[in-house]
Design an enzyme around this catalytic site. Structure first.
Site, PDB file in Angstrom:
ATOM      1  N   LYS A 140      12.336  58.133  64.538  1.00 53.55           N
ATOM      2  CA  LYS A 140      10.980  58.026  65.073  1.00 53.55           C
ATOM      3  C   LYS A 140      10.589  56.559  65.136  1.00 53.55           C
ATOM      4  CE  LYS A 140       8.688  56.369  62.271  1.00 53.55           C
ATOM      5  NZ  LYS A 140       8.759  55.078  61.536  1.00 53.55           N
ATOM      6  N   TYR A 226       3.161  59.630  62.027  1.00 55.09           N
ATOM      7  CA  TYR A 226       3.118  60.691  61.002  1.00 55.09           C
ATOM      8  C   TYR A 226       1.734  61.341  60.950  1.00 55.09           C
ATOM      9  CZ  TYR A 226       7.489  58.873  59.097  1.00 55.09           C
ATOM     10  OH  TYR A 226       8.797  58.475  58.931  1.00 55.09           O
TER      11      TYR A 226
HETATM   12  P1  NAD Z   1      15.890  47.546  60.080  1.00 57.19           P
HETATM   13  O1  NAD Z   1      15.365  46.319  60.727  1.00 57.19           O
HETATM   14  O2  NAD Z   1      16.017  47.541  58.594  1.00 57.19           O
HETATM   15  O3  NAD Z   1      17.315  47.896  60.684  1.00 57.19           O
HETATM   16  C1  NAD Z   1      17.577  47.859  62.078  1.00 57.19           C
HETATM   17  C2  NAD Z   1      19.053  47.737  62.310  1.00 57.19           C
HETATM   18  O4  NAD Z   1      19.284  47.642  63.707  1.00 57.19           O
HETATM   19  C3  NAD Z   1      19.663  46.488  61.664  1.00 57.19           C
HETATM   20  O5  NAD Z   1      20.850  46.831  61.016  1.00 57.19           O
HETATM   21  C4  NAD Z   1      19.941  45.593  62.863  1.00 57.19           C
HETATM   22  O6  NAD Z   1      21.066  44.743  62.653  1.00 57.19           O
HETATM   23  C5  NAD Z   1      20.231  46.593  63.944  1.00 57.19           C
HETATM   24  N1  NAD Z   1      20.063  46.060  65.307  1.00 57.19           N
HETATM   25  C6  NAD Z   1      20.892  46.293  66.329  1.00 57.19           C
HETATM   26  N2  NAD Z   1      20.463  45.683  67.436  1.00 57.19           N
HETATM   27  C7  NAD Z   1      19.342  45.027  67.110  1.00 57.19           C
HETATM   28  C8  NAD Z   1      18.446  44.190  67.842  1.00 57.19           C
HETATM   29  N3  NAD Z   1      18.625  43.923  69.149  1.00 57.19           N
HETATM   30  N4  NAD Z   1      17.403  43.685  67.182  1.00 57.19           N
HETATM   31  C9  NAD Z   1      17.175  43.956  65.894  1.00 57.19           C
HETATM   32  N5  NAD Z   1      17.992  44.758  65.140  1.00 57.19           N
HETATM   33  C10 NAD Z   1      19.071  45.264  65.759  1.00 57.19           C
HETATM   34  O7  NAD Z   1      14.994  48.754  60.561  1.00 57.19           O
HETATM   35  P2  NAD Z   1      14.833  50.181  59.868  1.00 57.19           P
HETATM   36  O8  NAD Z   1      13.669  50.147  58.947  1.00 57.19           O
HETATM   37  O9  NAD Z   1      16.131  50.655  59.349  1.00 57.19           O
HETATM   38  O10 NAD Z   1      14.362  51.064  61.125  1.00 57.19           O
HETATM   39  C11 NAD Z   1      15.282  51.551  62.083  1.00 57.19           C
HETATM   40  C12 NAD Z   1      14.708  52.815  62.713  1.00 57.19           C
HETATM   41  O11 NAD Z   1      14.496  53.787  61.700  1.00 57.19           O
HETATM   42  C13 NAD Z   1      13.346  52.628  63.385  1.00 57.19           C
HETATM   43  O12 NAD Z   1      13.251  53.478  64.487  1.00 57.19           O
HETATM   44  C14 NAD Z   1      12.368  53.072  62.317  1.00 57.19           C
HETATM   45  O13 NAD Z   1      11.114  53.526  62.832  1.00 57.19           O
HETATM   46  C15 NAD Z   1      13.130  54.198  61.687  1.00 57.19           C
HETATM   47  N6  NAD Z   1      12.712  54.465  60.304  1.00 57.19           N
HETATM   48  C16 NAD Z   1      12.379  55.734  59.975  1.00 57.19           C
HETATM   49  C17 NAD Z   1      11.966  56.032  58.699  1.00 57.19           C
HETATM   50  C18 NAD Z   1      11.619  57.444  58.340  1.00 57.19           C
HETATM   51  O14 NAD Z   1      11.045  57.671  57.283  1.00 57.19           O
HETATM   52  N7  NAD Z   1      11.962  58.421  59.170  1.00 57.19           N
HETATM   53  C19 NAD Z   1      11.866  55.024  57.757  1.00 57.19           C
HETATM   54  C20 NAD Z   1      12.238  53.732  58.105  1.00 57.19           C
HETATM   55  C21 NAD Z   1      12.663  53.460  59.388  1.00 57.19           C
END
Ligand code: NAD
Length: 370
Positions: A140, A226
């Site tokens: 999401k 949410y």
């Molecule tokens: P994050 O920044 O910690 O991780 C993102 C990952 O994507 C990194 O490993 C990064 O290297 C990679 N990536 C690949 N191409 C990229 C680019 N062009 N620019 C930036 N990063 C790039 O983010 P996250 O917190 O893990 O979030 C990722 C997804 O998960 C989002 O959609 C977020 O909304 C979702 N999320 C959901 C929940 C939940 O409770 N369901 C919780 C946290 C995050």
């Protein structure tokens, strides 16, 4: 993982759920195992994007699942590939990068691809995953806007692959109970509803979450989704219009994206619910008034520690690993060819609301949700 069957009788009695009350809870408990019985085979999942959520939540949760396992990874960082391969015993042949991603089509170990990337990349990788013949879970918010969600749904349908959104709270017992209380009008009709989700952003000022091109928006997309979900699943209805306003106390940090948004959803028949999202307030609650008393969740939306109260007392449900329950359910749905309770269409409905909220901020008027 704790299962619904481990709910103790003592807790039910405390909640006033002996006899008929306990029977009334039965739909909630059976829904926890909606796609069971679980077949013996385990589905292989590949995580795409090894950032905070994959590392902190999904990979550990996959160590607790029964119907799926961490089979592969997709990462642009070779060091991460080496570390993950060792930590989770992932064979080299199941490790991909963003250049050779499409070769995953030939990998029999991987059944489901889980997209855990910045929002702007969800559409592209969901479509590529489906075209590679894999079922998809996409995090999401589903995409940058509703139109992209429609393209993703169409691509998965065309490839005859299942698409699910990472809505972990549909598998969380307290949130499931709120769905039951509201939708079945257990205490009569909901007469007031307010919910909120947010945190005080203290992260990197250059992170993708603050760049509109990568995130699509700020706290509304990230956290508010949410609260939109919460209103929809408590009432069991789809909102038809929304009015929104925003507040920005840190315009330098939140140059490109929203900080705090307040909105009012209008439902068929005229009922209105209040919601808010923020990168500047620690909010996590849902409060409902009904004809026969109030029920609430607080905290409502975190990974754990969720608590609920109703006129019958404190909700007696256990904390579960939400991500493990979510991924196991999808694996069972794929294995048994049953629909998931959180399909792409569910993500699309939320994004239609998000799109209308952003339109309302611009127009200053109530906007129809279309
Ligand atoms: P994050 O920044 O910690 O991780 C993102 C990952 O994507 C990194 O490993 C990064 O290297 C990679 N990536 C690949 N191409 C990229 C680019 N062009 N620019 C930036 N990063 C790039 O983010 P996250 O917190 O893990 O979030 C990722 C997804 O998960 C989002 O959609 C977020 O909304 C979702 N999320 C959901 C929940 C939940 O409770 N369901 C919780 C946290 C995050």
């Amino acid at each position: 993982m704790k299962s619904a069957s481990k709910f103790s009788r003592r807790n039910f009695l405390h909640y006033g759920l002996a006899g008929a009350g306990a029977m009334a809870l039965a739909p909630t408990l059976s829904a926890l195992a909606a796609c069971s019985p679980a077949p013996d085979k385990k589905m292989g999942i590949a995580l795409v994007g090894l950032g905070g959520y994959s590392n902190g939540q999904l990979a550990p949760a996959l160590q607790q699942t029964n119907n799926c396992y961490l089979a592969g990874i997709v990462t642009g960082t070779p060091d991460k590939a080496t570390k993950w391969a060792q930590q989770y015993n992932i064979p080299q042949k199941n490790i991909y990068n963003y250049q050779n991603f499409d070769q995953i089509v030939d990998n029999k170990d991987i059944d489901i691809i889980y997209i855990v990337l910045p929002v702007a990349l969800h559409k592209e990788y969901t479509i590529r995953a489906a075209q590679a013949g894999k079922h998809v879970i996409c995090e999401k918010p589903m995409a940058l806007n509703a139109r992209d969600c429609e393209d993703m749904i169409a691509a998965c349908k065309k490839a005859n692959r299942m698409l699910s959104i990472g809505y972990r709270l549909h598998f969380e017992p307290h949130n499931m109970e709120v769905m039951r209380l509201g939708q079945k009008q257990v205490f009569g009709k909901v007469t007031q509803l307010e919910n909120a989700n947010g945190f005080v952003y203290g992260g990197n000022p250059n992170a993708w979450r603050l760049k509109k091109a990568l995130s699509g928006g700020g706290a509304l997309m990230d956290m508010g989704i949410y609260a939109i979900q919460g209103a929809r699943y408590t009432l069991g209805q789809e909102p038809i219009a929304v009015m929104a306003r925003q507040e920005k106390t840190k315009p330098d940090l939140f140059k490109e994206v929203d900080e705090t948004i307040y909105w009012e959803l209008e439902f068929p028949g005229g009922f209105k619910s209040q919601g808010k999202s923020s990168y500047n307030n620690n909010w996590s609650y849902l409060k409902a008034k009904t004809e026969k008393g109030s029920f609430e969740l607080e905290p409502a939306y975190g990974y754990g520690g969720i608590q609920g109260k109703t006129p019958n007392g404190v909700m007696p449900f256990p904390q579960i690993n939400q991500q493990a329950a979510q991924m196991d359910d999808f694996a069972r749905c794929v294995l048994t060819s049953k629909p998931t309770r959180v399909p792409g269409e569910e993500g699309l409905k939320d994004m239609k609301v998000v799109d209308a909220i952003y339109r309302s901020l611009v127009s200053g008027k109530q906007e129809r949700i279309v």
